[in-house]
Structures are given as structure tokens and as C-alpha cells.
Scaffold this active site. Structure first.
Site, PDB file in Angstrom:
ATOM      1  N   HIS A 270      -6.957  -1.005  -1.062  1.00 18.65           N
ATOM      2  CA  HIS A 270      -5.745  -1.827  -1.101  1.00 18.65           C
ATOM      3  C   HIS A 270      -4.786  -1.310  -2.173  1.00 18.65           C
ATOM      4  O   HIS A 270      -3.608  -1.050  -1.902  1.00 18.65           O
ATOM      5  CB  HIS A 270      -6.139  -3.279  -1.380  1.00 18.65           C
ATOM      6  CG  HIS A 270      -4.984  -4.223  -1.473  1.00 18.65           C
ATOM      7  ND1 HIS A 270      -4.614  -5.042  -0.431  1.00 18.65           N
ATOM      8  CD2 HIS A 270      -4.119  -4.488  -2.482  1.00 18.65           C
ATOM      9  CE1 HIS A 270      -3.570  -5.766  -0.795  1.00 18.65           C
ATOM     10  NE2 HIS A 270      -3.245  -5.443  -2.046  1.00 18.65           N
ATOM     11  N   GLU A 271      -5.285  -1.177  -3.386  1.00 20.03           N
ATOM     12  CA  GLU A 271      -4.410  -0.733  -4.478  1.00 20.03           C
ATOM     13  C   GLU A 271      -3.976   0.713  -4.271  1.00 20.03           C
ATOM     14  O   GLU A 271      -2.860   1.090  -4.655  1.00 20.03           O
ATOM     15  CB  GLU A 271      -5.118  -0.904  -5.825  1.00 20.03           C
ATOM     16  CG  GLU A 271      -5.553  -2.331  -6.148  1.00 20.03           C
ATOM     17  CD  GLU A 271      -4.433  -3.366  -6.042  1.00 20.03           C
ATOM     18  OE1 GLU A 271      -3.241  -2.972  -6.155  1.00 20.03           O
ATOM     19  OE2 GLU A 271      -4.742  -4.548  -5.834  1.00 20.03           O
ATOM     20  N   HIS A 274      -0.892   0.690  -2.231  1.00 19.93           N
ATOM     21  CA  HIS A 274       0.279   0.490  -3.093  1.00 19.93           C
ATOM     22  C   HIS A 274       0.630   1.789  -3.811  1.00 19.93           C
ATOM     23  O   HIS A 274       1.799   2.169  -3.922  1.00 19.93           O
ATOM     24  CB  HIS A 274      -0.028  -0.586  -4.146  1.00 19.93           C
ATOM     25  CG  HIS A 274       0.018  -1.990  -3.643  1.00 19.93           C
ATOM     26  ND1 HIS A 274       1.129  -2.532  -3.029  1.00 19.93           N
ATOM     27  CD2 HIS A 274      -0.905  -2.990  -3.693  1.00 19.93           C
ATOM     28  CE1 HIS A 274       0.884  -3.800  -2.717  1.00 19.93           C
ATOM     29  NE2 HIS A 274      -0.348  -4.098  -3.110  1.00 19.93           N
ATOM     30  N   GLU A 300       3.349  -4.563   0.230  1.00 24.64           N
ATOM     31  CA  GLU A 300       2.074  -5.124   0.665  1.00 24.64           C
ATOM     32  C   GLU A 300       1.671  -4.600   2.033  1.00 24.64           C
ATOM     33  O   GLU A 300       0.479  -4.476   2.340  1.00 24.64           O
ATOM     34  CB  GLU A 300       2.151  -6.649   0.677  1.00 24.64           C
ATOM     35  CG  GLU A 300       0.808  -7.345   0.747  1.00 24.64           C
ATOM     36  CD  GLU A 300      -0.083  -7.069  -0.461  1.00 24.64           C
ATOM     37  OE1 GLU A 300      -1.310  -7.211  -0.325  1.00 24.64           O
ATOM     38  OE2 GLU A 300       0.442  -6.699  -1.534  1.00 24.64           O
TER      39      GLU A 300
END
Length: 506
Positions: A270-271, A274, A300
Site C-alpha cells: 500500500h505505502e 503511494h 489513494e
């Protein structure tokens, strides 16, 4: 007549210098979450407040107003969607917002945010909302003050003033209108899954997964999808996050639990999503809107796409599962690929948002969106948050959190003053699904690529289709340009049904 190019150059140079100063504050913030000794919190709060004040001073300089007045003709000369017009548009938006906020308020928000986050860590660890309540009360008061200073948009509500900081141009009413069909589809799908009586063996995921091995495996996953560790790093924090400090410096954090594999691995994916966005922004445009993400919703969309649409897919694990078995030989001994894939896509109510499955995740967001509106417009006070949270959680998930650490203390956002942020998570899910459908149409058989470990075609397509534009377009316009359709929840609803109905036989 003023020299427009000279004026434009002066504006851009000022914006870049301000961005460098702001990035120093970002570095202090990263350090605060990863390395700061507890007794250094007060000094760090003073450091952050000073930098926030200096940034505000530069952001409200009368020179900016003069330059923007001279550059008002740029849109007519270059076109409304030209890069130059975008720079002027966003500089004006930020200038007008900043000049409405007193420097004292900006500094106090920064100072209280630092101290509040430190106290949140203590309160969460001790499951003690009463310890955090005075800080939440103070922060809510400051955010109400900020919203009032910025002003309520015509036809809008006070919450819109905060929402606009994260999703420019969005309104509470618009978000409610797209959340309604998503909630309805989610409730229907959940009901069908619960009625199926089918459940994967998720105990697979709570065996012993040594932390060191988790860290190495997570870094392999992040590298494979395109995150550069020569321009970034991975550390540990109480709450996972990504900090784009500046060109060539993007920092990810995660947290590890030896007995819960998905938390760290999917948190890192997830990160890293980003981070790939931050690393894909045009370096030469740093400091201008062309070097910034379009919105938090678009940001996101990148993290949720890599975490879920890619990372929880069967083709992804056709490539990675042999490596996982080698890294965690004891935990995964005798476990078939299909059993593991079913386990990481289990659907059941859970306390923690960041560990929620794809379906129930959006209910977590809608709950926070609902409470945030009430906190800002005064219908809900900080002291009543636990009861309001538990009541809403019982309504949506059919269970009541046993303590505040599993309930209203689980997220760092409110302690940091990030009210208006939460709805962008579900907007991101919507944008991700719509972009992913467009990527399939453009690139072909993504499943076959993933099964071969080929993730660069998708990453490079995102680089050129999304990242390269920076904030040239607002999020809705960007989605329309890339996909040919206005943003809707339809693609997300299709994705959820196509992934989970076959898994549960419904």
C-alpha cells in the site's frame, strides 16, 4: 505591460523555495514518527510550529498576490488546461486559502498536532481514551476555527472547507451521492457472502512469520512493483505512512506482527503504491502543482490498486507464492496456493481499518466520514466519540469494539488534525478500479503479466497516464481523461463482485 515570463519565473522560484522549506517540516514529521525520543516531543512541536509559521509567511507574501494579478491573463493566452494555467490556478487557490488563516492558528495547529500525536501513541498503547480526550478536544476546536476562517463554500457545509484541502473541488454532498450506491452494493454482497456458509482457513495467516523475514519479503514485493529503494527507504512506525520528502527521497513505514502476515506485507505494498506515485512525479516541477499529486483520492487510488487489485490477486501470487514458501517454510508448509489466496481474501467484520478486507473497508471509511462531519459541525463533541463510534460500529458491523485501541483510537489522523482526509480512501478505491479497467483495455492481459512477475507495464502506464500530470487536472477531470468516463463507483462494484462471488460461491 509586465513581462509575463519574468513574472511567471519569479512565482515559480518562490513556490520552489517555499516547497523546500516545507519539506524540512516533512522530514521533521517523519523523524517524529520513527526516531524521536519521547522527551523530545515538546521541542519538536516548537520546531514544527516555527517551520509552519515560516511556510505560512512565505505562502501569504503580498508579492504572490501581485504576481497572480499580472498572470490572470495566462489562462486566456495558454488555455485553461495548459501547464502554465494550472500553476497559476493552484498558486491562486493556495494563496487565497493561506491568506484566510492567521499565522498564529497555523503554528498552533502544527504545535498541537505534534504533541497530540505523541499522546495518542500513549493512549492507544494503554487503551485509554480519557488520556487522549483533552488533545482531541483541542484539535477539533482548532479545525473548526480553521474551517470557519477558510469559509463555507456556497451551497455547502462547514466540513467542505476541510475536505477541499485534500480533494480540491469535492463536496460532502457529492461524496454522499457516490457513497450511497457503494454502501448498498456492499451490504448486498456481504449478505450473500455471509449466507454462503463458506469460509477460508485464515489461521494460515496467524502462524509464526518471523519479523526479519517479513521485512525482507515485503521489500522484495515493493521493489518488484517498481518502488525504488535508491530513492526511498522503509522503517517502522506506530501507524504506516508514506512521506514524499522531495525528489529522490520518499520514505515508507510499516509495523510488524509476527503472528499476522497480511498486516505488514499488504501495508508495505500500500505505502509503496503511494511511493511509486511520489517517485513518478516530475522532479523538474518540484514546488509547483505540476510536481504534486492531483489529490489525496488519486494518491489513494495508487496505493489501493497495488495493495488490492494487484497484490491480492491470484496471478500476483502465482509469481510470489514460491518465494513466500521459501521465506516462511514452517508457516506455509503444505499450504496450497489456492488456500493461501482464499485466506488473504477472507471477508469478515474486523476492528482495524488498515487490516480490513476489500469489501468491509469502505464501511470503515463511511463510519469515519459520518463522525467527522458531526465533530466539525458541532453535533458531536470529543468526549462522546467512543460511544458514537461504538454505536455506529455495532450498526455497520454487528459488533462493539472491546476497547478504544480497537475502536476510536486506532487511527492517527485525528490526533494530527487530518479531518477531511478519510473519505479520500474510498474515493481512491473507486478511482483505482476505474483506472485498472482502463489499464486492462490499454495493456492487454495483465493477469498473464503478473503471473510472470511483470509489473512494469502497469507501473509505467500509471507513470505516463497519471503521475506525469501532477496537479495539472483536478481528480475528476484526470479520471475522465484517462478512462474516458466520469468517476463513478461502478467499476469498484464490478471488481468486488467479480473477485469475491466466485471465492464464496455466491
Amino acid at each position: 505591460m509586465p513581462d509575463l515570463q519574468q513574472t511567471y519565473t519569479a512565482l515559480v522560484e518562490h513556490l520552489r523555495e517555499t516547497a523546500v522549506l516545507r519539506s524540512c517540516g516533512g522530514l521533521l514529521g517523519w523523524d517524529e514518527q520513527t526516531c524521536l525520543p519521547p522527551e523530545g516531543a515538546e521541542h519538536r512541536a516548537n520546531q514544527g510550529a516555527l517551520i509552519a509559521g515560516l511556510v505560512h509567511e512565505r505562502s501569504t507574501s503580498p508579492k504572490i498576490g501581485e504576481w497572480l494579478t499580472e498572470l490572470a491573463v495566462v489562462e486566456g493566452l495558454k488555455g485553461a488546461e495548459s501547464p502554465e494555467a494550472a500553476v497559476v490556478r493552484e498558486a491562486r487557490r493556495n494563496y487565497e486559502r493561506s491568506t484566510k488563516l492567521p499565522r498564529k492558528l497555523v503554528e498552533e495547529l502544527s504545535r498541537v498536532g505534534t504533541l497530540s500525536q505523541q499522546e495518542w501513541v500513549v493512549a492507544k498503547k494503554n487503551k485509554d481514551f480519557a488520556h487522549f480526550e483533552p488533545w482531541l478536544t483541542k484539535m477539533i476546536g482548532l479545525k473548526r476555527e480553521e474551517a470557519q476562517a477558510v469559509g463555507i463554500p456556497k451551497g455547502g457545509v462547514i466540513y467542505d472547507a476541510l475536505l477541499d484541502d485534500y480533494e480540491p473541488g469535492a463536496s460532502t454532498a457529492e461524496i454522499n451521492s457516490v457513497f450511497a450506491p457503494l454502501r448498498e452494493a456492499t451490504v448486498t454482497l456481504l449478505s450473500d457472502i455471509r449466507g454462503s456458509g463458506k469460509r477460508p482457513d485464515d489461521s494460515i495467516l496467524t502462524r509464526s512469520y518471523p519479523v526479519d523475514a517479513q521485512g525482507e519479503f515485503a521489500k522484495k514485493g515493493a521493489s518488484a512493483i517498481g518502488f525504488s529503494f535508491t530513492a526511498g527507504r522503509l522503517d517502522v512506525s506506530a501507524h504506516p505512512f508514506c512521506s514524499g520528502i522531495g525528489p529522490g527521497d520518499c520514505r515508507l513505514t510499516t509495523r510488524y506482527n509476527e503472528f499476522h502476515f497480511p498486516g505488514a506485507f499488504f501495508g508495505v505494498l500500500h505505502e509503496a503504491g503511494h511511493g511509486i506515485y511520489e517517485q513518478g512525479l516530475p522532479r523538474a516541477q518540484f514546488g509547483t502543482c505540476l510536481g504534486e499529486a492531483a489529490s489525496l483520492g488519486i494518491h489513494e487510488s495508487q496505493s489501493r490498486m497495488w495493495e488490492n487489485l494487484v497484490g491480492r490477486s491470484l496471478p500476483f501470487w502465482k509469481h510470489f507464492y514460491p518465494q513466500a514458501q521459501a521465506a516462511f517454510s514452517d508457516a506455509l508448509k503444505g499450504v496450497k496456493l489456492e488456500e493461501f489466496h482464499a485466506a488473504i481474501n477472507d471477508v469478515q467484520p474486523s476492528w482495524i481499518r488498515v487490516e480490513a478486507d476489500e469489501i468491509t473497508y469502505n464501511l470503515h471509511i463511511m463510519l469515519r466520514f459520518e463522525l467527522e462531519q458531526q465533530l466539525i459541525d458541532g453535533r458531536l463533541e470529543a468526549r462522546d466519540v467512543p460511544d458514537a463510534w461504538n454505536s455506529a460500529f455495532q450498526r455497520d458491523f454487528g459488533m462493539t469494539p472491546p476497547d478504544a485501541s480497537l475502536g476510536c483510537l486506532q487511527d492517527v489522523h485525528w490526533s494530527a488534525g487530518l479531518l477531511g482526509y478519510f473519505p479520500t480512501y474510498s474515493l481512491g478505491n473507486m478511482f483505482a478500479a476505474q483506472l485498472f479497467e482502463a489499464a486492462r483495455e490499454k495493456l492487454g492481459d495483465l493477469d498473464a503479466m503478473f503471473a510472470r512477475g511483470e509489473f512494469m507495464p502497469l507501473k509505467e502506464w500509471l507513470n505516463t497516464s497519471v503521475h506525469a500530470h501532477g496537479q495539472r487536472y483536478r481528480s475528476g477531470r484526470l479520471i475522465e481523461l484517462v478512462t474516458g468516463k466520469k468517476p463513478t463507483p461502478d467499476a469498484l462494484i464490478r471488481h468486488l463482485n467479480s473477485r469475491f462471488r466466485p471465492l464464496f460461491g455466491v
